[in-house]
Design an enzyme around this catalytic site. Structure first.
Site, PDB file in Angstrom:
ATOM      1  N   ASP A  97      15.611 113.584 -18.454  1.00 40.55           N
ATOM      2  CA  ASP A  97      14.460 113.396 -19.332  1.00 40.55           C
ATOM      3  C   ASP A  97      13.237 114.126 -18.802  1.00 40.55           C
ATOM      4  O   ASP A  97      12.914 114.032 -17.620  1.00 40.55           O
ATOM      5  CB  ASP A  97      14.124 111.907 -19.452  1.00 40.55           C
ATOM      6  CG  ASP A  97      15.145 111.179 -20.290  1.00 40.55           C
ATOM      7  OD1 ASP A  97      15.412 111.638 -21.412  1.00 40.55           O
ATOM      8  OD2 ASP A  97      15.682 110.155 -19.822  1.00 40.55           O
ATOM      9  N   HIS A 113      21.739 114.229 -17.731  1.00 42.64           N
ATOM     10  CA  HIS A 113      20.704 114.080 -18.766  1.00 42.64           C
ATOM     11  C   HIS A 113      19.364 113.868 -18.075  1.00 42.64           C
ATOM     12  O   HIS A 113      19.103 112.809 -17.515  1.00 42.64           O
ATOM     13  CB  HIS A 113      21.027 112.906 -19.692  1.00 42.64           C
ATOM     14  CG  HIS A 113      19.957 112.657 -20.710  1.00 42.64           C
ATOM     15  ND1 HIS A 113      19.606 113.593 -21.653  1.00 42.64           N
ATOM     16  CD2 HIS A 113      19.134 111.603 -20.919  1.00 42.64           C
ATOM     17  CE1 HIS A 113      18.625 113.119 -22.405  1.00 42.64           C
ATOM     18  NE2 HIS A 113      18.307 111.914 -21.983  1.00 42.64           N
ATOM     19  N   ASP A 154      20.694 111.946 -26.648  1.00 46.38           N
ATOM     20  CA  ASP A 154      19.946 110.704 -26.415  1.00 46.38           C
ATOM     21  C   ASP A 154      18.993 110.272 -27.530  1.00 46.38           C
ATOM     22  O   ASP A 154      18.675 109.098 -27.626  1.00 46.38           O
ATOM     23  CB  ASP A 154      19.185 110.814 -25.084  1.00 46.38           C
ATOM     24  CG  ASP A 154      18.753 109.448 -24.544  1.00 46.38           C
ATOM     25  OD1 ASP A 154      19.377 108.443 -24.932  1.00 46.38           O
ATOM     26  OD2 ASP A 154      17.803 109.380 -23.750  1.00 46.38           O
TER      27      ASP A 154
HETATM   28 ZN   LIG Z   1      16.737 110.728 -22.676  1.00 48.43          ZN
END
Ligand SMILES: [Zn+2]
Length: 1013
Positions: free
Chosen positions: A23, A21, A147
């Site tokens: 960001d 993941h 998320d």
């Molecule tokens: Zn995130």
């Protein structure tokens, strides 16, 4: 066609999904995360992740990896040589590397604070990049919102229209999750637009078992502390038996709530797989040893490398009937004291910037197509993209949400600013080109002007992006200038008001029909005192325009007037007003006690809208429209933010993510019971009440002459924190409308949702509605408040609308960002200025409730003004401009129009959502029916648009083909999985949508077309 791994019937098939993941900015900026700088803040370097994963995938055809964030992938891809690109293409084609979601930002845009226009744009950017790079094989079939902090049904509806087969997410309310686990209801059909699109908006939706993390004890990343699988009995630390047996138990637990013989296991987490071999080496072993137990029949668990789309295929095959969900996953609480509702309002100035950036981007896109007749030079296409990318990235669930660190937030703002400059040059060129085109036509007709403007006008435009704090360097310093106003709506804008900051009070405004009456209004003192504001402007020049034609430029010439005798009547009255600081009809600055003797005072406009103020408190008291008067008190309040060290649930602090007032359930305190001072400025175009509440809160309540909306321009900050308490500032509109605890909020600026948990905060992107009846299709009395950026809102008491405007907090809430939300600028707390609009509608008001649709659109697709100095024009140009603005010939403005034909072709309930260049010979067109069913007797009807007429209205059309919403698949190739609902559902979608030679649009439907020119 890529192949999915084989599964085993009668076994629990555990789909191990390796993922990272990443960001697109959070604790570090997007570039820092890509390259790996600033590792002292957080270890993360996406370039190594991609390098490393590709090497590992090459080693075994069984291994899989999913990748989500196109913004990172694109950076990496463009740095690879041809050989590596070929290897990667092979991995994509054989299904080992699968793209998921595919949006640009990260694809994983925030679902509370992003506007639907921006969601569609950022998804399109990412999906089309994948399509152009890898073709159909790479088309993501699964959306992956693991998320974001809560989920919106409009987002799900958009995913369905993009052709996704399913959606997975990691975060949902902790109680809801428990309940769903117990009831084997972790997977469902989300009927995401139940009142409008019916089955077309159905989306399989799965809640993941453990967020997006692996089971405890099985994180094999270099970041993790779990032991590797040691399968060498000669070594100390041999743990194979235990690891395998444990895992089998875990797999059985995880599989239970899904009940299909399949379970998806997320093997990865934030920024993992930088050293991918540690993961794959251990997963290889885990698969080998767990599956070996099948031979002795001691286990019915079957492990396989897989992907979400392969998993989804198996779930679909299982034909398990699913429950149907129709509402949202908001608000999200992760424990009894952690409601993730603060971020709906965190960082109000960034949220505004993101909204305004979208506005300017849409204008830039439209003009890049229209002003260049469907053939923009590649440079123009690139410049549009230079702005599209940062606007896309700003939708990330740690960007517009306000949950990134300060330095990262600054980086988002910088990216937006730089990108905006690119688009300013596009809009400037387009404006000048449109003027030039119109100039040529005039020349051809009259021979009055020499043909000398081959490059358009010889001056350039300035675009004032700080008009929200009444700053515009151009208009403050020029004494003779043209303001060209572009209306990006595909309809004419009636009774538009133009406001221009100026440094002196005497001006002539010249419009199409000659001299236009104008009004000067003082800029309020608190605005002049905004820290860091550098401006000569003391006034705003206001004038009204009967109609701004859709998709067109309208020109006005503004000249300083020094000779008072010209237009003496108007100017004298203005002068008088100015000398006295406006025509002050009431002022309570000195002595409120004396005001006791005064009557309430009322301000009216010519649309029959009036507002009444309490002369004792100086607060709004009631609103009158038509035959109805509704008591409306509006004031500012604050909650004290909970302080805490987050050592346990009860000690959770209010922070960037979490809104937690220091006494749960308590009402907020008014900042003041009465305003400190107010002044009323009256004029023929606008009447304004300037209120000062405290040193750090002021407001202008504005009533334009021809409008149904009351405008509130609030200004808050620096929020004082010297008492060591963080504060969350709200405003409330309190009425006596009997709402029975029900209120409505918009989903991402689109569908209205019915809420009934008063006291819960919900995201408000564009509007909140309260009404005396739960059915908004009736004509009962309703109150709408529209906003100019995403905010959190609720209705704490009956008849009330509450919106959170600003937050300044002194503690971190311990969800990772590691900083208190304490924004400062120019050495003090950040000041935010913004607007609300109040609309009274329904019974007796003469205003239909559905009016909020048009009003909200006017806000997010606001007109754009360009300023050009007339003194820099050549003489003949000057004559032309004079002529252009003063001619009475209505055709002239039509000539300034690009694609003006569209305005005639599109019905009033259809919005031109997208007109965007893809290449010098292609553009995207999106048409949106922007009403919901039953909302309006006329506008909620389906509409039919002739394809031929549409082609005629668009520039240089060679062919036009319909695609899915993301612009990456032909509509006729769209084939989505079908699902079986547990209970019989009404099909709201039984309507004719194919008519030969025409486009049919139903309520809330968006159609997307790829046009070749
Ligand atoms: Zn995130």
């Amino acid at each position: 066609m890529k192949s999915c791994p084989k599964t085993k019937a009668g076994y629990i098939n555990v789909h191990l999904v390796p993922h990272s993941h990443d960001d697109v900015g959070w604790l570090k900026t997007v570039d820092q995360y890509y390259y790996g700088d600033n590792n002292k803040i957080q270890l993360g370097a996406v370039q190594y992740t991609l390098d490393s994963v590709v090497e590992e995938l090459k080693k075994s055809p069984d291994r899989r990896f999913i990748y989500v964030e196109s913004a990172f992938f694109w950076r990496w891809w463009t740095n690879q040589d041809a050989e590596m690109q070929e290897i990667v293409t092979r991995l994509v084609n054989n299904g080992q590397l699968e793209f998921i979601l595919g949006g640009w930002v990260m694809i994983m845009n925030d679902e509370a604070c992003s506007h639907y226009n921006s969601i569609i744009d950022q998804m399109t950017l990412g999906l089309r990049f994948l399509n152009e790079t890898f073709g159909e094989c790479a088309r993501p079939k699964v959306a992956w919102q693991i998320d974001p902090f809560g989920h919106s049904r409009e987002q799900a509806s958009l995913f369905a229209q993009m052709g996704f087969d399913g959606l997975f997410f990691g975060r949902l309310d902790y109680q809801d999750k428990e309940f769903r686990k117990q009831n084997k209801d972790m997977e469902m059909i989300w009927s995401a637009s139940p009142n409008n699109l019916g089955n077309a908006s159905w989306l399989f939706t799965g809640a993941l078992y453990n967020g997006y993390n692996p089971p405890d004890g099985y994180c094999f990343d270099i970041f993790c502390e779990d032991d590797p699988i040691n399968d060498d009995p000669k070594l100390s630390g041999y743990n194979l038996v235990e690891k395998v047996n444990n895992f089998i138990n875990i797999a059985q637990d995880w599989a239970e709530p899904y009940d299909t013989g399949h379970v998806l296991m997320t093997m990865g987490s934030d920024f993992q797989y930088m050293a991918a071999h540690t993961w794959y080496k251990n997963l290889d072993k885990l698969i080998k040893y767990v599956n070996r137990k099948q031979i002795t029949n001691s286990s019915r668990v079957n492990l396989l490398y897989s992907t979400p789309s392969c998993y989804l295929q198996e779930v679909n095959k299982s034909k398990r009937p699913l429950s149907v969900k129709k509402d949202d996953f908001f608000p999200y609480a992760s424990d009894p004291h952690a409601f993730w509702t603060g971020y709906f309002s965190s960082r109000p100035t960034l949220k505004y910037f993101v909204q305004k950036a979208n506005n300017f981007l849409q204008v830039c896109k439209q003009l890049a197509v229209g002003a260049f007749n469907g053939h923009p030079p590649q440079k123009i296409v690139d410049s549009v993209r230079d702005f599209s990318e940062p606007v896309g990235i700003a939708q990330h669930h740690d960007a517009v949400s306000g949950t990134a660190k300060q330095h990262v937030t600054d980086d988002y703002s910088l990216r937006l600013t730089v990108g905006m400059k690119s688009c300013e040059s596009v809009v400037d060129k387009a404006f000048r080109k449109l003027q030039h085109a119109s100039l040529n036509e005039v020349q051809a007709e009259s021979n009055e002007f020499p043909r000398s403007f081959s490059n358009g006008l010889s001056t350039t435009y300035e675009f004032c992006q700080l008009l929200n704090i009444s700053v515009c360097t151009a208009s403050e310093t020029m004494s003779d200038f043209v303001v060209s106003v572009y209306n990006p709506l595909a309809r004419d804008l009636q009774n538009a008001y133009i406001r221009i900051p100026v440094s002196s009070p005497l001006w002539d405004v010249q419009g199409q029909s000659g001299l236009i009456s104008s009004q000067i209004v003082n800029i309020p003192q608190p605005v002049l005192g905004i820290p860091g504001r550098r401006s000569k402007a003391l006034y705003e020049l206001v004038f009204s325009v009967d109609s701004l034609p859709g998709l067109s430029l309208s020109n006005f010439q503004i000249r300083k007037n020094t000779t008072e005798h010209v237009h003496s009547l108007k100017i004298k009255s203005q002068l008088k007003a100015i000398k006295k600081g406006g025509r002050v009809i009431h002022s309570s600055a000195s002595n409120l006690a004396a005001a006791n003797l005064r009557e309430d005072f009322m301000i009216k406009n010519s649309n029959g809208l009036a507002i009444v103020f309490d002369s004792i408190t100086g607060l709004l008291k009631s609103v009158i429209k038509g035959s109805v008067e509704v008591p409306v008190e509006q004031n500012f309040y604050f909650y004290l933010g909970m302080a805490g060290d987050n050592s346990k649930f009860e000690k959770r602090a209010s922070g960037a993510y979490i809104f937690r007032p220091n006494t749960t359930g308590s009402q907020p305190s008014p900042i003041t019971e009465r305003v400190f001072s107010y002044q009323v400025y009256k004029g023929s175009h606008v009447t304004e009440v300037h209120q000062v509440f405290t040193e750090w809160i002021s407001q202008v309540i504005r009533l334009y002459d021809k409008t149904d909306l009351v405008e509130f321009e609030w200004m808050i900050g620096p929020v004082p924190v010297e008492d060591n308490y963080g504060k969350e500032i709200i405003t409330r509109y309190s009425t006596d409308i009997p709402t029975k605890g029900v209120f409505f909020t918009d989903a991402n600026g689109r569908q209205l949702k019915h809420e009934n948990v008063s006291g819960n905060y919900y995201p408000v992107n564009s509007r909140m509605v309260i009404s005396s009846n739960e059915d908004l299709s009736q004509d009962q009395l309703s109150l709408v408040v529209l906003n100019d950026r995403a905010q959190g809102g609720t209705s704490m008491n009956d008849g009330e609308i509450e919106l959170m405007l600003h937050r300044r907090l002194l503690f971190d809430d311990a969800f990772g960002v590691g900083e208190p939300l304490n924004e400062t600028a120019y050495g003090t707390g950040l000041v935010a200025r913004g607007k609300h609009w109040l609309l009274l509608a329904g019974e007796g008001t003469g205003v239909p409730i559905s009016k909020h649709r048009e009003a909200a659109q006017n806000i997010f697709m606001d007109k754009i003004m360009g300023f050009a100095d007339v003194s820099l024009l050549q003489h003949n140009e000057y004559s032309f401009m004079r002529n252009a603005v003063s001619t009475r010939n209505p055709d002239l403005s039509a000539r300034n129009t690009m694609v003006s034909g569209l305005v005639q072709v599109l019905p009033t309930n259809v919005h031109l959502l997208t007109l965007e260049p893809v290449s010098p010979t292609q553009f995207l067109l999106r048409l949106e029916h922007f009403y919901e069913k039953r909302e309006d007797p006329v506008n909620s009807e389906p509409v039919t648009i002739s394809l031929e007429a549409l082609k005629q209205a668009l520039p240089s059309v060679k062919s036009i083909m319909e695609t899915t919403l993301g612009g990456n698949q032909w509509i006729e190739d769209l084939k989505r999985f079908e699902w079986i609902p547990r209970t019989v559902q009404e099909n709201a979608n039984e309507h004719v949508s194919v008519v030969q030679g025409a486009i049919v649009l139903h309520p809330m439907e968006i159609k997307t077309f790829l046009v070749n020119t």
